[in-house]
Write an enzyme that holds these catalytic residues in place. Sequence first.
Site, PDB file in Angstrom:
ATOM      1  N   GLU A 158       0.832  -1.199   0.000  1.00 45.75           N
ATOM      2  CA  GLU A 158       0.000   0.000   0.000  1.00 45.75           C
ATOM      3  C   GLU A 158       0.873   1.258   0.000  1.00 45.75           C
ATOM      4  OE1 GLU A 158      -4.250  -1.275   1.801  1.00 45.75           O
ATOM      5  OE2 GLU A 158      -2.730  -0.848   3.311  1.00 45.75           O
ATOM      6  N   GLU A 234      -6.588  -7.667  -1.024  1.00 48.63           N
ATOM      7  CA  GLU A 234      -6.986  -7.575   0.377  1.00 48.63           C
ATOM      8  C   GLU A 234      -8.480  -7.313   0.399  1.00 48.63           C
ATOM      9  OE1 GLU A 234      -4.993  -5.148   3.218  1.00 48.63           O
ATOM     10  OE2 GLU A 234      -2.989  -5.683   2.516  1.00 48.63           O
TER      11      GLU A 234
END
Length: 573
Positions: A158, A234
């Site tokens: 991320e 995710e």
Amino acid sequence: MPTFTIGDTDFLLDGAPHRVISGALHYYRVHPEQWADRIRKARLMGLNTIETYVAWNAHEPRRGEWNATGWNDLGRFLDLVAIEGLHAIVRPGPYICAEWHNGGLPVWLTGMPGIGLRRWEPQYVAEVTRYLERVYEIVAPRQIDRGGNVVLVQIENEYGAYGSDKEYLAELVRVTRDAGITVPLTTVDQPQPDMLRDGSLPGLHLTGSFGSRAAERLATLREHQPTGPLMCSEFWDGWFDWWGGVHHTTETDAAAAELDALLAAGASVNIYMFHGGTNFGLTNGANDKGRYLPLTTSYDYDAPLDEAGNPTAKFEAFREVIARYAEVPAEVAPAGVPAPELEVPLRWAGGAIDGLARAGEQHPSPPSFEQLDHLGALVLYETELGGAGGALEIEEVRDHAWVAVDGRPVGTLSRTRHERALLVPAGRRLSLLVEEQGRVNYDGRLGEPKGLLGPVLLDGQPLEGWTATPLELEALASAAGESGWGPRAATATFELDEQGDLFLSTAGLGKGFAYVNGLLLGRYWSNGPQRTLYVPAPATRAGANELVIIELDGAAPRAARFVAGLELGPEHE
């Protein structure tokens, strides 16, 4: 050898379209003797892949002391995934977030003077290179094109939410390829245009992280990844808990509907989490977005397998959804059974601080945990008051302090409550027991120092001449003094007919830590929401077992109780 590549629209396994249906399972949050059980249950839910982060600070808590054995045996974990017939995705960071202390980065690394985290900075890149090379020594021979089962490796984590240093990302790719990683490389970011733009590079396959509004998020992802398979790497099926909050859950039907929407769109998925496990020891992370919130020991995450590895309603709902798109084994995962309920008398010792040797070196101001090279949870800071009292002021307490004068408790200071001042009575000696409650795992607070920060003032005048004594929990468990102030240890022995999961109730306790047979189960705290500590079956034994409790808040129940199952607190969806 088999091949796993990225085609124009799909992942390709030996040239044929293949959908990844994966679940996250962090090996370091599960007892190694339970890995095979959790992996098998993943297959029974219909998963074809297991994903794991690699936690650098679990493998190398001190610089140069690399450990890939026991709880850290990544190679054995990947081999067990392969034995079950599943593929593997490896996400080595170096930053992982994961609600894990310091986001997976070692304290020795984040404490290096002048280091630039998560960017192209010579010190950082050199250490990251050394770390990744060690990880890839394990991963490279287990890639699918070498007869193994690893099909994807992720670069950073991320990153678009943190930075945009393309030179840094390119260096991670170079190190990864030079180390022999040949499978496709991915990145993951929340599906926001700026994050997707900043967090990846040409040649890396972009994936998304989200838990709702699948069609909208996939459309945004497609704008930035025009070809190849869409993947939510995710898919948030639950959430984490923090002390003083509630137990977070997501409604089962809603989560199943979102999973169905993803699969109906033809996307691949990694369910985060399939099984959350436990933040054993002192490994919980913390959030701080204006208020410091240390995370609980349980990482149940409201996942398909609960903290103890038992199937939930979400497991069955997800299995039903997956069966619409892929073959699911006929075998059904066994339901959990109630654990033995026990009540065992506790033997309490006196205050442990009086029984411990103090550090001799004096410091003009309180040194941080990092300056003391202390990886434990507690440091005792002391100085002379010379008979004075008044308003005690500290720039910042990280993270929780118990304050005493001449061995008499006078109050606490909490970072969570933004407390920095306290009136103290006149006396000779001021003592502050400081607990590091969990290291922030996100954004700019990575690597922040712990302890008493800034000047410590009494009625506006600096207090000097400090001693700082790092306290090891193991030592506290065996130390006993005469004073009632400070940590107290309690022990108990109990008998079991056979090994089995246990659930230690923390009702009646205040704040502290618990061990069973030498395994540090983690932290407990009466402000909840968590009300049990999970004891994995392999940590128990037939015959005599030993419980040790280290209590910081003064509670002293006569007995400890083991209850039938998890008690994670009031729920909030």
